[in-house]
Design a protein around this motif. Structure first.
Motif, mmCIF file in Angstrom:
data_model
loop_
_atom_site.group_PDB
_atom_site.id
_atom_site.type_symbol
_atom_site.label_atom_id
_atom_site.label_comp_id
_atom_site.label_asym_id
_atom_site.label_seq_id
_atom_site.Cartn_x
_atom_site.Cartn_y
_atom_site.Cartn_z
ATOM 1 N N ALA A 13 0.959 -1.194 0.018
ATOM 2 C CA ALA A 13 0.059 0.014 0.068
ATOM 3 C C ALA A 13 0.877 1.105 -0.211
ATOM 4 C CB ALA A 13 -0.992 0.053 1.337
ATOM 5 N N GLU A 14 1.973 1.491 0.651
ATOM 6 C CA GLU A 14 2.709 2.211 0.767
ATOM 7 C C GLU A 14 3.402 2.747 -0.646
ATOM 8 O OE1 GLU A 14 4.276 2.557 5.510
ATOM 9 O OE2 GLU A 14 5.025 1.097 4.247
ATOM 10 N N VAL A 15 3.973 1.366 -1.020
ATOM 11 C CA VAL A 15 4.661 1.481 -2.593
ATOM 12 C C VAL A 15 3.473 2.277 -3.620
ATOM 13 C CG1 VAL A 15 5.699 0.227 -4.087
ATOM 14 C CG2 VAL A 15 6.078 -0.242 -2.045
ATOM 15 N N ALA A 16 2.302 1.619 -3.522
ATOM 16 C CA ALA A 16 1.325 2.203 -4.439
ATOM 17 C C ALA A 16 1.237 3.661 -4.377
ATOM 18 C CB ALA A 16 0.110 1.244 -4.116
ATOM 19 N N ALA A 17 1.019 4.033 -3.117
ATOM 20 C CA ALA A 17 0.854 5.354 -2.701
ATOM 21 C C ALA A 17 1.959 6.213 -3.228
ATOM 22 C CB ALA A 17 0.811 5.789 -1.343
ATOM 23 N N LEU A 18 3.394 5.986 -2.980
ATOM 24 C CA LEU A 18 4.468 6.594 -3.483
ATOM 25 C C LEU A 18 4.436 6.619 -4.891
ATOM 26 C CD1 LEU A 18 7.500 5.329 -1.110
ATOM 27 C CD2 LEU A 18 6.728 7.707 -1.471
ATOM 28 N N MET A 19 4.197 5.408 -5.646
ATOM 29 C CA MET A 19 4.249 5.471 -7.134
ATOM 30 C C MET A 19 3.046 5.800 -7.861
ATOM 31 S SD MET A 19 6.299 1.880 -7.439
ATOM 32 C CE MET A 19 7.137 2.206 -9.391
ATOM 33 N N TYR A 27 1.825 -5.434 -7.151
ATOM 34 C CA TYR A 27 1.944 -6.936 -7.058
ATOM 35 C C TYR A 27 2.531 -7.319 -8.517
ATOM 36 C CZ TYR A 27 -0.458 -7.439 -2.656
ATOM 37 O OH TYR A 27 -0.801 -7.273 -1.308
ATOM 38 N N ARG A 28 1.921 -6.807 -9.644
ATOM 39 C CA ARG A 28 2.443 -7.149 -11.039
ATOM 40 C C ARG A 28 3.688 -7.042 -11.179
ATOM 41 N NH1 ARG A 28 -1.869 -4.236 -13.248
ATOM 42 N NH2 ARG A 28 -3.931 -5.465 -13.190
ATOM 43 N N MET A 29 4.065 -5.854 -10.611
ATOM 44 C CA MET A 29 5.677 -5.458 -10.781
ATOM 45 C C MET A 29 6.676 -6.626 -9.818
ATOM 46 S SD MET A 29 5.449 -1.361 -10.642
ATOM 47 C CE MET A 29 7.259 -1.193 -10.955
ATOM 48 N N VAL A 30 5.946 -6.837 -8.616
ATOM 49 C CA VAL A 30 6.859 -7.909 -7.955
ATOM 50 C C VAL A 30 6.786 -9.277 -8.299
ATOM 51 C CG1 VAL A 30 6.561 -9.179 -5.597
ATOM 52 C CG2 VAL A 30 6.182 -6.760 -5.718
ATOM 53 N N HIS A 31 5.603 -9.635 -9.068
ATOM 54 C CA HIS A 31 5.525 -11.114 -9.698
ATOM 55 C C HIS A 31 6.371 -11.200 -10.641
ATOM 56 C CE1 HIS A 31 3.099 -13.004 -6.587
ATOM 57 N NE2 HIS A 31 2.239 -11.889 -6.621
ATOM 58 N N GLY A 32 6.288 -9.793 -11.784
ATOM 59 C CA GLY A 32 7.103 -9.855 -12.733
ATOM 60 C C GLY A 32 8.537 -9.629 -12.917
ATOM 61 N N GLY A 33 9.108 -9.278 -11.528
ATOM 62 C CA GLY A 33 10.408 -9.217 -11.482
ATOM 63 C C GLY A 33 10.990 -7.947 -11.661
ATOM 64 N N GLU A 34 10.120 -6.863 -11.842
ATOM 65 C CA GLU A 34 10.394 -5.706 -11.804
ATOM 66 C C GLU A 34 10.984 -4.837 -10.468
ATOM 67 O OE1 GLU A 34 7.997 -3.008 -14.520
ATOM 68 O OE2 GLU A 34 6.855 -5.041 -14.815
ATOM 69 N N LEU A 35 10.068 -5.587 -9.633
ATOM 70 C CA LEU A 35 10.345 -4.910 -8.037
ATOM 71 C C LEU A 35 10.799 -6.010 -7.222
ATOM 72 C CD1 LEU A 35 10.057 -1.846 -7.226
ATOM 73 C CD2 LEU A 35 7.675 -2.418 -6.833
ATOM 74 N N PRO A 36 12.017 -5.964 -6.556
ATOM 75 C CA PRO A 36 12.115 -7.039 -5.376
ATOM 76 C C PRO A 36 11.297 -6.873 -4.299
ATOM 77 C CG PRO A 36 13.977 -5.341 -5.517
ATOM 78 C CD PRO A 36 12.978 -4.913 -6.955
ATOM 79 N N ALA A 37 10.921 -7.952 -3.723
ATOM 80 C CA ALA A 37 10.226 -7.969 -2.512
ATOM 81 C C ALA A 37 10.527 -9.161 -1.661
ATOM 82 C CB ALA A 37 8.889 -7.876 -2.818
#
Length: 63
Positions: A13-19, A27-37
Motif C-alpha cells: 500500500a505504501e509503495v502504491a501511494a508513493l508510485m 503486485y504485478r511488478m513484484v511477480h514480474g520481477g520488476e520490483l524486488p520484494a
C-alpha cells in the motif's frame, strides 16, 4: 548483524501511494520481477531503495 539492519521496508500500500499506482500494479511488478520484494507471511515488503530506483528509471513507451 543482519544485512537488512539498515534497509527500510515498505508495504504494498505504501509503495502504491508513493508510485501513484494501484496495489494490483505493485503486485504485478513484484511477480514480474520488476520490483524486488520479501514475503512476510501472507504479505510482501519492498525495500525502499528498490522503489526509489524504480521511480528513477525512464518510463518505456507502450504500444
Amino acid at each position: 548483524m543482519s544485512e537488512f539492519a539498515d534497509v527500510r521496508f515498505l508495504t504494498v500500500a505504501e509503495v502504491a501511494a508513493l508510485m501513484r499506482v494501484s496495489k494490483m500494479t505493485v503486485y504485478r511488478m513484484v511477480h514480474g520481477g520488476e520490483l524486488p520484494a520479501v514475503r512476510f507471511g501472507r504479505s510482501y515488503r519492498v525495500p525502499e531503495s528498490a522503489v526509489t530506483e524504480a521511480l528513477q528509471r525512464p518510463v518505456s513507451d507502450v504500444g
